[in-house]
Design an enzyme around this catalytic site. Structure first.
Site, short mmCIF file in Angstrom:
data_model
loop_
_atom_site.label_atom_id
_atom_site.label_comp_id
_atom_site.label_asym_id
_atom_site.label_seq_id
_atom_site.Cartn_x
_atom_site.Cartn_y
_atom_site.Cartn_z
N CYS A 175 0.82 -1.22 0.00
CA CYS A 175 0.00 0.00 0.00
C CYS A 175 0.85 1.26 0.00
O CYS A 175 1.66 1.46 0.91
CB CYS A 175 -0.92 -0.01 1.22
SG CYS A 175 -1.85 1.52 1.43
N TRP A 186 -7.53 -7.00 4.69
CA TRP A 186 -6.14 -7.22 5.09
C TRP A 186 -6.09 -8.30 6.17
O TRP A 186 -6.89 -8.30 7.10
CB TRP A 186 -5.53 -5.93 5.63
CG TRP A 186 -5.50 -4.79 4.66
CD1 TRP A 186 -6.24 -3.66 4.72
CD2 TRP A 186 -4.67 -4.68 3.50
NE1 TRP A 186 -5.93 -2.83 3.66
CE2 TRP A 186 -4.97 -3.43 2.90
CE3 TRP A 186 -3.71 -5.51 2.91
CZ2 TRP A 186 -4.33 -3.00 1.74
CZ3 TRP A 186 -3.07 -5.06 1.76
CH2 TRP A 186 -3.38 -3.83 1.18
N GLU A 241 -5.08 7.75 9.19
CA GLU A 241 -4.85 8.72 8.12
C GLU A 241 -3.34 8.86 7.92
O GLU A 241 -2.63 9.40 8.77
CB GLU A 241 -5.48 10.06 8.46
CG GLU A 241 -5.11 11.20 7.54
CD GLU A 241 -5.31 10.88 6.08
OE1 GLU A 241 -4.34 11.01 5.30
OE2 GLU A 241 -6.44 10.46 5.71
N TYR A 263 -5.64 5.63 -9.09
CA TYR A 263 -6.81 4.87 -8.65
C TYR A 263 -8.06 5.30 -9.41
O TYR A 263 -8.93 4.47 -9.71
CB TYR A 263 -7.02 5.04 -7.14
CG TYR A 263 -6.03 4.25 -6.32
CD1 TYR A 263 -6.31 2.95 -5.90
CD2 TYR A 263 -4.80 4.79 -5.97
CE1 TYR A 263 -5.41 2.23 -5.16
CE2 TYR A 263 -3.88 4.07 -5.22
CZ TYR A 263 -4.19 2.79 -4.82
OH TYR A 263 -3.28 2.07 -4.10
#
Length: 312
Positions: free
Chosen positions: A58, A90, A138, A185
């Site tokens: 990621c 995950w 975040e 993305y």
């Protein structure tokens, strides 16, 4: 596969959010607490108190690994790495265990933090052992906390967000995020031709601009690598291996951009950074977890990547 939690129950599927005109809409991070050096926020920077959950596949999670590495916080903040291929989102394994709780799935961590949690289960996730909750999921804010709050514990003399450059860093971050970090993305997860083509044009227009800027200076902001460079780096490191083909970002490879290629190689060679780039995890995650894009789940053998090749 991906999915989300709703009242403790796991639901498969990539989209628990709405898409507009076939465009991918990214979920907002749910845990947004803040760590400070003095604990005035309720979360104090302390050695051994926090545990970071990441995926080496990621780009968002690897931002935080890079900050941890550059700041020299490996002894202060422990890490667990999830498997690259998703099952119930995950997950962990005997080879890649949850060192802290022994959970099998990351969604168990989210349920432990909030039994009524509803939303996507994301990496990175920074766990507070003392408060027994997720401080933040975040990535950009975790980077900032590692840079600023852990100064007394940091072994690396690096400032990723220097005060004199903050306004410019924020401006560059916004441009890179909207057009490149999230742009790949938007290409890959678009569900309509028009949405894909709009994202494609935005992405390569932005890369052309970055190529031009890097012909004038070695870094995006200032004379040294900052947070802005590392936030771009994690997308660039995945571009030719997965985004070019898997996400149909195929106007050019990064190898076709001379300045970006040089820049990518220089960042990769910074001590400790190569350990945050695992091309096997990256390729297996994208090609095997996104069955709606690659239903055969075949992982390509190539390409050969010059930026991470050993020096001749």
């Amino acid at each position: 596969m991906s999915g989300y939690l709703e009242n403790g129950q796991w639901h498969d599927g990539w989209y628990d959010t709405r898409a507009t005109k076939g465009e991918f809409v990214r979920t907002t991070s749910a845990f947004r607490h803040w760590i400070t050096d003095d604990g005035s926020s309720g979360c104090k920077a302390e050695a051994g108190r926090y545990h970071l959950y990441v995926s080496l596949a990621c780009p968002w999670a690897c931002r935080t690994l890079i900050a941890r590495t550059l700041k020299g916080l490996q002894d202060a903040i422990s890490v667990s790495v999830v498997e690259p291929v998703m099952t119930q989102g995950w997950c962990f394994s005997d080879a890649l265990p949850d060192h802290l709780h022994g959970f099998k799935y990351l969604h168990q961590l989210y349920s432990a933090a909030d039994p009524q949690y509803t939303g996507r289960v994301l990496v990175p996730a920074l766990w507070d052992k003392k408060a027994r909750t997720i401080v933040s999921n975040e990535s950009s804010e975790i980077m900032r906390m590692l840079n600023s709050a852990f100064g007394s514990l940091a072994k690396g003399d690096v400032d990723l967000y220097p005060a004199a450059l903050r306004e410019e860093i924020d401006r560059v971050n916004a441009f890179v995020y909207d057009n490149i970090n999230n742009g790949v993305y938007r290409c890959g997860f678009a569900t309509e031709q028009g949405a894909y083509e709009r994202a494609f044009e935005r992405l390569f227009s932005a890369l052309d601009r970055v190529e031009d800027e890097l012909g004038k200076r070695p870094y995006l902001v200032g004379a040294h690598a900052t947070e802005a460079d590392w936030r771009l780096f994690t997308t660039l490191a995945r571009f030719d291996a997965v985004y070019f083909a898997h996400f149909k970002c195929n106007r050019n490879r990064l190898e076709d951009f001379s300045n970006i290629s040089r820049y990518l190689r220089s960042l990769y060679l910074v001590p400790g950074i190569a350990e945050t780039v695992n091309i096997d995890h990256i390729k297996r995650h994208y090609y095997m977890s996104h069955a709606h894009i690659n239903p055969t789940r075949i992982v390509p053998v190539g390409p050969q990547l010059k930026f991470c090749a050993p020096a001749e």
